[in-house]
Design an enzyme around this catalytic site. Sequence first.
Site, PDB file in Angstrom:
ATOM      1  N   CYS A 256      58.352  47.952  78.549  1.00 45.06           N
ATOM      2  CA  CYS A 256      57.888  48.344  77.212  1.00 45.06           C
ATOM      3  C   CYS A 256      57.935  47.112  76.308  1.00 45.06           C
ATOM      4  O   CYS A 256      57.093  46.235  76.465  1.00 45.06           O
ATOM      5  CB  CYS A 256      58.697  49.516  76.647  1.00 45.06           C
ATOM      6  SG  CYS A 256      60.471  49.428  76.851  1.00 45.06           S
ATOM      7  N   SER A 257      58.895  47.021  75.428  1.00 43.90           N
ATOM      8  CA  SER A 257      58.925  45.878  74.520  1.00 43.90           C
ATOM      9  C   SER A 257      60.309  45.733  73.905  1.00 43.90           C
ATOM     10  O   SER A 257      60.430  45.427  72.737  1.00 43.90           O
ATOM     11  CB  SER A 257      57.900  46.073  73.416  1.00 43.90           C
ATOM     12  OG  SER A 257      58.129  47.326  72.804  1.00 43.90           O
ATOM     13  N   CYS A 258      61.362  45.965  74.704  1.00 43.25           N
ATOM     14  CA  CYS A 258      62.739  45.803  74.224  1.00 43.25           C
ATOM     15  C   CYS A 258      62.894  44.394  73.660  1.00 43.25           C
ATOM     16  O   CYS A 258      62.581  43.413  74.335  1.00 43.25           O
ATOM     17  CB  CYS A 258      63.734  46.003  75.357  1.00 43.25           C
ATOM     18  SG  CYS A 258      63.657  47.649  76.076  1.00 43.25           S
TER      19      CYS A 258
ATOM     20  N   CYS B  37      60.200  42.121  78.489  1.00 39.99           N
ATOM     21  CA  CYS B  37      60.469  43.518  78.830  1.00 39.99           C
ATOM     22  C   CYS B  37      59.213  44.014  79.512  1.00 39.99           C
ATOM     23  O   CYS B  37      58.199  44.254  78.853  1.00 39.99           O
ATOM     24  CB  CYS B  37      60.770  44.341  77.586  1.00 39.99           C
ATOM     25  SG  CYS B  37      60.879  46.110  77.937  1.00 39.99           S
TER      26      CYS B  37
END
Lengths: 94, 194, 95
Positions: free
Chosen positions: B102-104, B99
């Site tokens: 962000c950090s999905c 991702c």
Amino acid sequence: MSGLLSPGTKVRVRDDWPETRGACHIRTPHYLRGAEGVVEKHLGAFPNPEDLAFARPASRLNLYHVRFVPQAIWPDAGGEALVVELYETWLEAA
Amino acid sequence: MSEVLETPSDRLLAAVRQLLTDKGVVSREEIFERIQATDAATPAQGARMVAKAWVDPAFRARMLADGAKAAEELGIPMRGMPPLGVLEDTADEHNLVVCTLCSCYPRAVLGYPPFWFKSAAYRARAVRDPRGLLREFGTELPQAVKLRVVDSTADYRWMVLPLRPAGTEGWSEEQLAAVVREGDMIGVTFPKVS
Amino acid sequence: MHDMGGVSKFMCDAVDVEPHALSAFDREVDAIRQLLGAKKVMSVDELRRGIEAIPEPDYLRLSYYQRWIRSITDNMLAKGVFTEAELLAALEDTK
């Protein structure tokens, strides 16, 4: 682009930079602006995060998996395919 | 931006917790329960799905069609979670998830995202230098295998369904699940039989 | 800043592949974020917008969950869930 896009449709990501015009929240990575790709799959319809991020009423948008050739984005890129989730409002005919 | 936001984070948390509980927005019990529930989601959940997909072709088909429904079949709580997509590795093509924004992360089936998944180096390099990145995880991808990188930018969460390793013929689902690690389901490593 | 895909300045950075255990702080911030989402007080999109609004030097200095608590606080103030005066008073109590 509106209307349902079928797999294989050629598209271009809009070369638009809302972040230069003030507060915004967008889910289309910078590296894809203006890039050409191919629709791989329709993933469903989801409320527009650009509105949700400001707690505004959000319309549902079609979301697609679109495939790109990494070397067309960065000449030095590795990998054979790059697949990204994109909303219909960011896609135009290519 | 207000200067108060520059306050050290642990003090911000203490003050926010105080205000949110005083005002009845959340309770301390709810916070405690949510921490417990979140800690309970671990890569073992995703590993069970992968192992079942390796031995049960009908389950595999259902999992590829709708990862969340397949997870629920195994009793993994998915209510309120984003849709789960499953990326199928083949002999010719390997998937890698990142991702960049962000950090999905498929938290329902893998738990908290690991440190490396959230790092700038991983987020920057996965889309542009994925083979170099894989080498840092000790993974050498044969040149003949195509690498397909999936940038998880929006409403889905993605997990990789890796290839079943050789030498596991006749193994039970439990034995198979035990060799599947978190990185195997993001695509930075392959399941290994020691 | 947050939009890191292919960004040249990170291309030579090695990936820290070692496990890092989460702290009690990390877990609690994560839980509060989830509860605010479940209760429709703040969406994950609003959290992200708040994180993206953090100036670059702070973004790079702060840890993952330090960014989150900052965005949560920013959002709660903007939504009037609590006021800056209330926050300052509560911060006094934490000294």
